[in-house]
Design a protein around this motif. Sequence first.
Motif, PDB file in Angstrom:
ATOM      1  N   ASP A 124       2.942 -13.341 -40.839  1.00 58.12           N
ATOM      2  CA  ASP A 124       2.289 -12.437 -41.791  1.00 58.12           C
ATOM      3  C   ASP A 124       1.596 -11.278 -41.102  1.00 58.12           C
ATOM      4  OD1 ASP A 124       3.147 -14.030 -43.838  1.00 58.12           O
ATOM      5  OD2 ASP A 124       1.263 -15.132 -44.043  1.00 58.12           O
ATOM      6  N   SER A 125       1.297 -11.434 -39.800  1.00 53.92           N
ATOM      7  CA  SER A 125       0.562 -10.385 -39.086  1.00 53.92           C
ATOM      8  C   SER A 125       1.488  -9.400 -38.395  1.00 53.92           C
ATOM      9  CB  SER A 125      -0.360 -11.010 -38.038  1.00 53.92           C
ATOM     10  OG  SER A 125       0.403 -11.604 -36.995  1.00 53.92           O
ATOM     11  N   THR A 126       2.810  -9.590 -38.494  1.00 56.13           N
ATOM     12  CA  THR A 126       3.735  -8.719 -37.770  1.00 56.13           C
ATOM     13  C   THR A 126       3.675  -7.277 -38.254  1.00 56.13           C
ATOM     14  OG1 THR A 126       5.493  -9.429 -39.291  1.00 56.13           O
ATOM     15  CG2 THR A 126       5.352 -10.550 -37.166  1.00 56.13           C
ATOM     16  N   ALA A 127       3.233  -7.057 -39.487  1.00 54.72           N
ATOM     17  CA  ALA A 127       3.111  -5.685 -39.978  1.00 54.72           C
ATOM     18  C   ALA A 127       2.015  -4.943 -39.220  1.00 54.72           C
ATOM     19  CB  ALA A 127       2.801  -5.695 -41.470  1.00 54.72           C
ATOM     20  N   LYS A 128       1.007  -5.666 -38.755  1.00 63.82           N
ATOM     21  CA  LYS A 128      -0.081  -5.077 -37.977  1.00 63.82           C
ATOM     22  C   LYS A 128      -0.237  -5.876 -36.677  1.00 63.82           C
ATOM     23  CE  LYS A 128      -2.668  -3.327 -41.963  1.00 63.82           C
ATOM     24  NZ  LYS A 128      -3.959  -3.354 -42.679  1.00 63.82           N
ATOM     25  N   PRO A 129       0.683  -5.677 -35.727  1.00 68.07           N
ATOM     26  CA  PRO A 129       0.638  -6.471 -34.496  1.00 68.07           C
ATOM     27  C   PRO A 129      -0.591  -6.169 -33.663  1.00 68.07           C
ATOM     28  CG  PRO A 129       2.189  -4.663 -34.280  1.00 68.07           C
ATOM     29  CD  PRO A 129       1.744  -4.669 -35.713  1.00 68.07           C
ATOM     30  N   ALA A 130      -1.000  -7.157 -32.895  1.00 65.86           N
ATOM     31  CA  ALA A 130      -2.114  -6.957 -31.964  1.00 65.86           C
ATOM     32  C   ALA A 130      -1.699  -5.935 -30.918  1.00 65.86           C
ATOM     33  CB  ALA A 130      -2.475  -8.280 -31.304  1.00 65.86           C
ATOM     34  N   PRO A 131      -2.645  -5.162 -30.390  1.00 61.36           N
ATOM     35  CA  PRO A 131      -2.302  -4.151 -29.382  1.00 61.36           C
ATOM     36  C   PRO A 131      -1.553  -4.752 -28.197  1.00 61.36           C
ATOM     37  CG  PRO A 131      -4.556  -3.853 -30.132  1.00 61.36           C
ATOM     38  CD  PRO A 131      -4.078  -5.153 -30.724  1.00 61.36           C
ATOM     39  N   LEU A 132      -0.520  -4.052 -27.759  1.00 61.65           N
ATOM     40  CA  LEU A 132       0.269  -4.491 -26.616  1.00 61.65           C
ATOM     41  C   LEU A 132      -0.245  -3.840 -25.335  1.00 61.65           C
ATOM     42  CD1 LEU A 132       3.973  -4.216 -27.894  1.00 61.65           C
ATOM     43  CD2 LEU A 132       2.742  -6.325 -27.354  1.00 61.65           C
ATOM     44  N   ARG A 133       0.079  -4.474 -24.229  1.00 57.70           N
ATOM     45  CA  ARG A 133      -0.153  -3.882 -22.915  1.00 57.70           C
ATOM     46  C   ARG A 133       1.224  -3.643 -22.302  1.00 57.70           C
ATOM     47  NH1 ARG A 133      -5.185  -3.841 -20.992  1.00 57.70           N
ATOM     48  NH2 ARG A 133      -4.525  -3.858 -18.805  1.00 57.70           N
ATOM     49  N   VAL A 134       1.554  -2.365 -22.108  1.00 58.27           N
ATOM     50  CA  VAL A 134       2.876  -1.956 -21.645  1.00 58.27           C
ATOM     51  C   VAL A 134       2.749  -1.376 -20.238  1.00 58.27           C
ATOM     52  CG1 VAL A 134       4.885  -0.498 -22.086  1.00 58.27           C
ATOM     53  CG2 VAL A 134       3.572  -1.443 -24.016  1.00 58.27           C
ATOM     54  N   LEU A 135       3.485  -1.937 -19.289  1.00 55.79           N
ATOM     55  CA  LEU A 135       3.437  -1.477 -17.908  1.00 55.79           C
ATOM     56  C   LEU A 135       4.815  -0.954 -17.503  1.00 55.79           C
ATOM     57  CD1 LEU A 135       1.845  -1.196 -15.252  1.00 55.79           C
ATOM     58  CD2 LEU A 135       2.639  -3.502 -14.651  1.00 55.79           C
ATOM     59  N   VAL A 136       4.860   0.300 -17.032  1.00 57.48           N
ATOM     60  CA  VAL A 136       6.098   0.906 -16.569  1.00 57.48           C
ATOM     61  C   VAL A 136       6.081   0.921 -15.040  1.00 57.48           C
ATOM     62  CG1 VAL A 136       7.624   2.900 -16.735  1.00 57.48           C
ATOM     63  CG2 VAL A 136       6.031   2.389 -18.610  1.00 57.48           C
ATOM     64  N   ILE A 137       7.122   0.372 -14.431  1.00 61.49           N
ATOM     65  CA  ILE A 137       7.213   0.326 -12.965  1.00 61.49           C
ATOM     66  C   ILE A 137       8.432   1.127 -12.535  1.00 61.49           C
ATOM     67  CG2 ILE A 137       7.381  -1.135 -10.921  1.00 61.49           C
ATOM     68  CD1 ILE A 137       6.175  -3.417 -12.541  1.00 61.49           C
ATOM     69  N   GLY A 138       8.197   2.233 -11.818  1.00 60.71           N
ATOM     70  CA  GLY A 138       9.281   3.110 -11.401  1.00 60.71           C
ATOM     71  C   GLY A 138       9.409   3.197  -9.891  1.00 60.71           C
ATOM     72  N   ALA A 139      10.611   3.434  -9.421  1.00 59.27           N
ATOM     73  CA  ALA A 139      10.851   3.542  -7.986  1.00 59.27           C
ATOM     74  C   ALA A 139      10.213   4.792  -7.413  1.00 59.27           C
ATOM     75  CB  ALA A 139      12.353   3.548  -7.708  1.00 59.27           C
ATOM     76  N   HIS A 140      10.391   5.935  -8.113  1.00 61.08           N
ATOM     77  CA  HIS A 140       9.875   7.224  -7.656  1.00 61.08           C
ATOM     78  C   HIS A 140       8.873   7.775  -8.676  1.00 61.08           C
ATOM     79  CE1 HIS A 140      14.173   6.999  -6.162  1.00 61.08           C
ATOM     80  NE2 HIS A 140      13.444   6.887  -5.051  1.00 61.08           N
ATOM     81  N   PRO A 141       8.102   8.785  -8.300  1.00 62.98           N
ATOM     82  CA  PRO A 141       7.074   9.309  -9.203  1.00 62.98           C
ATOM     83  C   PRO A 141       7.558   9.620 -10.623  1.00 62.98           C
ATOM     84  CG  PRO A 141       6.750  10.215  -7.032  1.00 62.98           C
ATOM     85  CD  PRO A 141       8.017   9.421  -6.955  1.00 62.98           C
ATOM     86  N   ALA A 142       8.640  10.386 -10.773  1.00 64.30           N
ATOM     87  CA  ALA A 142       9.100  10.774 -12.111  1.00 64.30           C
ATOM     88  C   ALA A 142       9.720   9.611 -12.880  1.00 64.30           C
ATOM     89  CB  ALA A 142      10.092  11.927 -12.019  1.00 64.30           C
ATOM     90  N   ASP A 143      10.087   8.551 -12.177  1.00 66.88           N
ATOM     91  CA  ASP A 143      10.760   7.431 -12.839  1.00 66.88           C
ATOM     92  C   ASP A 143       9.881   6.697 -13.844  1.00 66.88           C
ATOM     93  OD1 ASP A 143      13.131   7.845 -11.475  1.00 66.88           O
ATOM     94  OD2 ASP A 143      12.586   6.504  -9.831  1.00 66.88           O
ATOM     95  N   VAL A 144       8.570   6.868 -13.741  1.00 66.99           N
ATOM     96  CA  VAL A 144       7.694   6.138 -14.655  1.00 66.99           C
ATOM     97  C   VAL A 144       7.674   6.749 -16.050  1.00 66.99           C
ATOM     98  CG1 VAL A 144       6.210   5.178 -12.870  1.00 66.99           C
ATOM     99  CG2 VAL A 144       5.638   7.405 -13.850  1.00 66.99           C
ATOM    100  N   PHE A 145       8.302   7.932 -16.205  1.00 69.05           N
ATOM    101  CA  PHE A 145       8.323   8.502 -17.557  1.00 69.05           C
ATOM    102  C   PHE A 145       9.651   9.153 -17.943  1.00 69.05           C
ATOM    103  CE2 PHE A 145       6.621  11.881 -14.818  1.00 69.05           C
ATOM    104  CZ  PHE A 145       7.498  12.923 -15.108  1.00 69.05           C
ATOM    105  N   ASP A 146      10.530   9.461 -16.977  1.00 73.54           N
ATOM    106  CA  ASP A 146      11.706  10.245 -17.361  1.00 73.54           C
ATOM    107  C   ASP A 146      12.737   9.439 -18.154  1.00 73.54           C
ATOM    108  OD1 ASP A 146      12.780   8.733 -15.312  1.00 73.54           O
ATOM    109  OD2 ASP A 146      13.592  10.417 -14.178  1.00 73.54           O
ATOM    110  N   GLN A 147      12.595   8.123 -18.183  1.00 78.23           N
ATOM    111  CA  GLN A 147      13.485   7.321 -19.014  1.00 78.23           C
ATOM    112  C   GLN A 147      12.750   6.544 -20.106  1.00 78.23           C
ATOM    113  OE1 GLN A 147      17.025   5.523 -16.731  1.00 78.23           O
ATOM    114  NE2 GLN A 147      15.500   5.784 -15.109  1.00 78.23           N
ATOM    115  N   SER A 148      11.424   6.713 -20.152  1.00 78.76           N
ATOM    116  CA  SER A 148      10.662   5.962 -21.147  1.00 78.76           C
ATOM    117  C   SER A 148       9.447   6.721 -21.670  1.00 78.76           C
ATOM    118  CB  SER A 148      10.192   4.627 -20.548  1.00 78.76           C
ATOM    119  OG  SER A 148       9.346   4.865 -19.424  1.00 78.76           O
ATOM    120  N   GLY A 149       9.347   8.030 -21.351  1.00 80.49           N
ATOM    121  CA  GLY A 149       8.166   8.804 -21.734  1.00 80.49           C
ATOM    122  C   GLY A 149       7.910   8.844 -23.229  1.00 80.49           C
TER     123      GLY A 149
END
Length: 347
Positions: free
Chosen positions: A56-81
């Motif tokens: 019943d709570s899926t409509a308002k999910p609890a806040p997630l913690r999302v961690l992006v791990i990239g090989a190079h500097p731009a990799d942390v956002f250029d495919q998931s920004g």
Amino acid sequence: MFDRLWSKTQWIGRTVGVLAFILMLGLDVRAQDAKEKSSATSDSRDFLQTTQRIADSTAKPAPLRVLVIGAHPADVFDQSGGTMAHHVKRGDWVGCVVVTSGVRVHDKVITDQMQRKKEVPDAEKMKTLMAERADVKQKEVIRACSILGVREQDVHFLGANDVPLLVNQKMILELAIMIRKLKPDVVLTHLPTETAGFDDHSVTGQMVVIALRLSEGVDPEDQTPPHKVTQTFFFGQGSSGPRAGLWGNQGGYTNDIFVDISDVADKKIACLDAMESQGYAGEYARKRIETSDGAFGAKVRVPYAEGFISLNATTHYYLPVSEISRQHAKASDHEGIQRRSYRVNVP
């Protein structure tokens, strides 16, 4: 005569007492069994009620913690920004870990200008120059991530050498420590088999997968309690990369998750513009989003999307049908074409 009668009376009394004790014991055992059965039933009901509450709570999910791990500097956002921007807007925590300094990849000084010199500087000068360029890239990444809403203190740099980057215990331990410390629910990273496992992206993906397992246990060198990540998504494959070369024939993986980023495509272009040291600013950023995110979007009937590959199967209470997919199913063919034809216009 009287003695015999008294003895018989005592025997009867003791027998009745024993029988009464046995009867009481039996009643107590039955009561205990009933209590245990009631408790088991209650536990089952509690479990079912908990499942229902989660559903019943899926409509308002609890806040997630999302961690992006990239090989190079731009990799942390250029495919998931775009995905990162959505989660920040929803109120989720988003953080990044950059594994390498990235100074030997696309840097306009180290990889471009040095190529045209007759001789590169000596070792000490080169080390100083590379440290300066690494600092430039860090500032660019922090700026780019801020455009998505990611705070500077949530962007972490491990500073590994990017050429060659090999699977190694030291980096795996560092990644496991970061995972325990940051406690993400979701990790986004590179597919471990990208280019058959022969470049920095795939090596990073391999180390992350090992670190995820390691983070679930204790480490004598780390006082942080174990942590288990709920789901890992690998950056999608094949959006604009037709198979070419020997390692390009690797396949067998399907992008099973797509995130519509059409509403934040301009932010992603701004992020790419921030990476001036890599030559991403300007025309490349605009070309990149059309050939990559535009290609992903075309597959799922939206202008721009980011694709991902799930590591684990997921459990649901209801069938996972998104409202976006339902709306697309109701649209006519021409409405779908019109929707996909939108192009972001960033000067």
